[in-house]
Design an enzyme around this catalytic site. Structure first.
Site: not given
Lengths: 376, 558
Positions: B242, B244, B249, B264, B292, B416
């Site tokens: 996907e 980033k 988050r 987060r 997100e 990531k």
């Protein structure tokens, strides 16, 4: 009180250092001059290369150890000499062995330059003695209200407790401290019954100079001496080791195996400084006056005018100004022995003055095998 | 309070995690549950909303210490920490009493909130008269809500697991939302019961409470070359790829008719995002999505700066909501129909997520698109288009991975794969002392670029960014010494210096800004390296920075 003479000051700041025009001499100059009065033997105050030195008798051993062969004239505390019509006398500053305030008098006007000083009792040197004067030149290393030292009994109780706890676990206690003054004050203050006390090559000759000057210190052995005899790590167990800050992180430390380290300095009062130093413990111990000490000392002199040197010059000058004392700043090149310029230079001097120990230490390092030998 | 202060002092001197763990464990073992409840709260990062404004703290301290404001400020500049400064300048206590932590919080700390300054001032003075230096320091830390004693949430979790003998993963799960439970449960405090629920034997108290989210699964940075990917990661077919996204988050929780949105940091941010509250309401109870939060305009993501501006707004008027509308770009489903889905493999959770979004069409929730590529080289080519797409790179999620807890790899891995930062060579022109460990060292720098090209005699340096990370301790010491040596002027804690130092600065984003003199704002600037080889005259110019503003441009001197 005589009238101040702003046009004719007894001491002025020159590129070479603090200068007395009437007497044509300097106090703790940082460039070579013909005549110098030395307040104490720390390297930012006592430098080589001057033509003639005047210092205290109490500090003679230490000063000669550090500067070698110099043309030195000494005075007892309180004893006066006259030079070019200036009356000069030296008075205890309580900083380290032999440290002095310089009192100069011309035509009834008195100026006192403090050098470095502390006002709390220290059994390794004569206690600070306030000297009445018209103008006082004071240091300001710890010139902020955050700096307030605890009583030395409480401090040594902390150090003893730390050492005792380490010794009980068979660990070595390495205490980093400035080799001249601080180390001897610690030696005198700790409970020597806890275990053996060992010293780094930079500390040992200063201990000898103190003992030669009549200051009683507990027995110590050089680490290099143990190493030369090929003693193993077990010989260090439970010992207190006094070493200069520069030894931290060096290969010299490896011999101690499992050790706890600590640093003794006034700067250890601040959490940030403790964390930066990266030692397990920070003991707040200084040979400089704290904030209440500075204010007390200034008040005791009765001075109407104060010059502030090295440290928190801006703060102390402003505070004094707001409290009715004419205060100004002298820019000097004095440092603080625990941090900054003074330290490195001093340790360089010490290393040069202790060639035997260094040789013994490096010889030992070389014997330790490839790992030690390969280290730069 | 004395025991907690002693724990703080002990933790503060320790560096090894195991030693800290031992200190925490013995503290919890010996502490009554009511006090331990608060200790967990503070150590795990809980902060009561600002209880006393810093200004009132300062004024009360100045009065108690009898210091003028300028001198207190000088002290603060030297110390770099308000709580520590105050603890050092106050006169010694008249007598000290030991009040249990929970009682101190309930009787002293919490009642301060919302009181007028005079009342707070008087209460602080009373408190200080009964505390020693360490208790004052820790007490003020708790009041200002920044404990920072080098204890991670994970370490607290492990200590609680050690004390109670239950699995650390279970403790971690129970601990989620613990520091915000005042908000969740509607009642004020972590009390003895809340603490006992944390350490209760498995099977008891393990049920999801109210709007509690799951611990977030975090990604590891992928820092190797594309060439290494096939060998290390296998075929791309084993990975769910996907983009980033550069947003916030978040987990969206829908249970018992209510919607909660958690960031987060485990902050409850529901009220900041009414769009997501509305979207969540259309989902059935027992649903938790992970994704997100992004500002979404004209069918595409807007720069993070816009989201940041919106977070800063106290009042979310219609104008703000229209100018910066948000969506949740969902990429995972953690709970469905009240059942924990985290042990399902990634691809199965993805299928479920797509199904749920297709069935319910919640407005304001979109699914994070998948990126397809036959091999890593092809994906790498797409990866280079990240900047033009407004994303930070790619996420690689193992197709058979379960949803782990925190930054773990035991049940599968998320990588990531970020793009290289922008970089520019800039000149250090101002320096300020840091805080905490860096207090009294010049560590916070302002950087400038030239406004005109080299050779133009009238050119000047224009400040455009501040940075304070990226140097080693050794480099910091050297720069600090140079700053002191080259100081031109002092403005309070800031020094201007003769420009002599050039650094390569890296940053993640760049945007035009009318609020900055340079006309440019950069995101997360930090020092990549000290260009000791580069003279000041050869540093980059404003024109170089402006070129980076073009979408899709790459670093000027990469």
């Amino acid at each position: 009180m005589p009238i101040q003479s702003p046009d004719n000051p007894l001491i002025i700041a020159r590129p070479e250092g603090l200068y007395c025009p009437a007497g044509d001499f300097y106090i703790d100059p940082w460039r070579p001059v013909a005549r110098a009065i030395i307040t104490h033997a720390h390297s930012d105050h006592a430098r080589v290369g001057h033509g003639h030195y005047l210092a205290t008798q109490a500090g003679e051993q230490v000063l000669r150890h550090r500067l070698g062969d110099i043309a030195l004239q000494t005075l007892r505390y309180g004893e006066a000499v006259s030079h070019n019509g200036v009356r000069i006398s030296l008075h205890p500053a309580g900083h380290v062995l032999g440290s002095a305030q310089v009192r100069i008098e011309v035509a009834g006007e008195v100026w006192v330059a403090s050098g470095d000083y502390k006002v709390e009792p220290d059994p390794t040197c004569a206690a600070f003695e306030p000297v009445r004067c018209d103008t006082f030149i004071t240091e300001s290393t710890f010139g902020l209200p955050i700096y307030r030292w605890q009583h030395s009994d409480a401090l040594f109780a902390e150090i003893n407790q730390w050492w005792r706890a380490n010794a009980a676990q068979g660990r070595v206690s390495v205490l980093f401290c400035y080799a001249f003054g601080k180390a001897q004050r610690i030696l005198r203050g700790v409970d020597a019954s806890i275990g053996p006390i060992l010293t780094h090559g930079a500390v040992a000759p200063l201990n000898d100079a103190y003992r030669a000057s009549g200051v009683a210190l507990p027995a110590t052995r050089r680490v290099a001496e143990l190493a030369a005899r090929g003693e193993n790590k077990a010989a260090y167990a439970g010992a207190l080791v006094l070493a200069p800050p520069s030894a931290a992180g060096s290969t010299w430390m490896r011999r101690f195996g499992d050790y706890s380290d600590a640093f003794a300095s006034g700067w250890m009062l601040l959490r940030g400084a403790r964390r930066r130093r990266g030692v397990e413990r920070g003991f707040v111990m200084s040979d400089h006056a704290d904030w209440p000490g500075l204010l007390w000392a200034i008040e005791q002199t009765g001075a109407q005018q104060v010059y502030v040197t090295h440290g928190q010059t801006g703060v102390l000058t402003r505070w004094l100004g707001e409290h009715g004392i004419a205060a100004h700043t002298f820019h000097t090149q004095y440092g603080d022995e625990d941090e900054g310029v003074g330290q490195q230079q001093d340790e360089a001097t010490q290393a040069a003055a202790a060639p035997m120990d260094d040789a013994a230490d490096s010889a030992h390092r070389a014997e330790q095998g490839p790992e030690e030998g390969a280290a730069p | 309070m004395k025991q907690f202060a002693a724990l703080y002092a002990e933790l503060d001197t320790l560096t090894a995690s195991n030693a800290k763990l031992a200190a925490l464990t013995s503290y919890f073992a010996a502490t009554p549950a009511a006090d331990a409840a608060w200790a967990v709260y503070f150590l795990a990062g809980g902060k009561p909303r600002q209880v006393v404004p810093a200004k009132v703290l300062r004024q009360a301290a100045q009065a108690a210490a009898g210091l003028p404001e300028w001198l207190f400020d000088e002290c603060y500049d030297a110390v770099g920490d308000l709580a520590e400064t105050i603890s050092l300048v106050l006169p010694p206590a008249s007598s000290t009493v030991d009040i249990p932590l929970a009682q101190w919080v309930a009787d002293t700390l919490l009642p301060l909130r919302g009181e007028p300054p005079e009342v707070q001032h008087a209460a602080l003075s009373r408190m200080w008269q009964q505390q020693n230096r360490l208790e004052r320091f820790v007490g003020i830390k708790l009041i200002t809500g920044s404990l920072r004693v080098g204890v991670s949430r994970l370490l607290v979790t492990r200590a609680l697991a050690a004390v109670s003998g239950i699995d650390a993963k279970l403790v971690a799960q129970r601990l989620v939302g613990y520091t915000a439970q005042a908000v969740v449960a509607g009642k004020a405090l972590p009390d003895a019961a809340a603490y006992l629920a944390l350490i209760a034997p498995a099977g008891n108290g393990g049920v999801q409470r109210g709007g509690q989210p799951y611990p977030f699964f975090l990604a590891h940075p992928w820092q190797q070359d594309v060439a290494a990917m096939a060998a290390q990661l296998g075929s791309p077919a084993q990975w769910q790829v996907e983009w980033k996204w550069d947003g916030i988050r978040a987990q969206l929780v829908k249970r018992a008719g209510d919607v909660w949105v958690w960031s987060r940091g485990e902050d409850l941010v529901t009220e900041r995002f009414p769009e997501l509250q509305a979207a969540g309401a259309t989902l059935p109870d027992g649903t938790v999505l992970d994704g997100e939060i992004l500002v979404w305009l004209d069918g595409q993501v807007a720069p993070f700066a816009l989201l940041q501006q919106r977070i800063g707004r106290k009042n979310l008027g219609a104008k703000v909501l229209a100018a910066a509308p948000v969506i949740l770009l969902a990429y995972d489903i953690l709970e469905w129909q009240g059942v924990d889905q985290r042990t399902l493999p990634q691809h199965a959770r993805r299928a479920l997520l797509e199904q749920v979004l297709a069935d319910y069409h919640p407005p304001g929730i979109q699914r994070s698109p998948l990126v397809a590529g036959d091999d890593w080289a092809q994906l790498a080519t797409l990866h280079t288009s990240s900047r033009a797409r407004g994303v930070e790179g790619m996420m690689l999620k193992a197709r058979d991975a379960a949803y782990g807890i925190g930054r773990t790899k035991d049940v599968g891995t998320w990588w990531k794969w970020k793009i290289d930062p922008y970089s520019i060579d800039a000149v250090l022109i101002y320096a300020q002392a840091g805080h905490g460990r860096r207090a009294s060292l010049y560590t916070d720098y302002t950087f400038a670029v030239w406004d005109k090209p080299q050779g133009d005699a009238t050119r000047a340096l224009v400040p455009f960014a501040k940075a304070y990370s990226g140097l080693t301790d050794e480099e910091i010491r050297k720069v600090d010494a140079i700053v002191r040596r080259t100081t031109v002027e002092k403005f309070g804690p800031v020094r201007s210096v003769t420009p002599t130092l050039v650094f390569e600065l890296g940053f993640e984003g760049i945007a035009a800004s009318s609020r900055h003199k340079s006309g440019i704002a950069v995101r997360f600037p930090r020092m990549l390296r000290w260009r000791q080889d580069k003279p000041v005259a050869e540093a980059d110019t404003l024109a170089d920075l402006q070129m980076l503003l073009q979408p899709g441009s790459t670093a000027a001197n990469a």
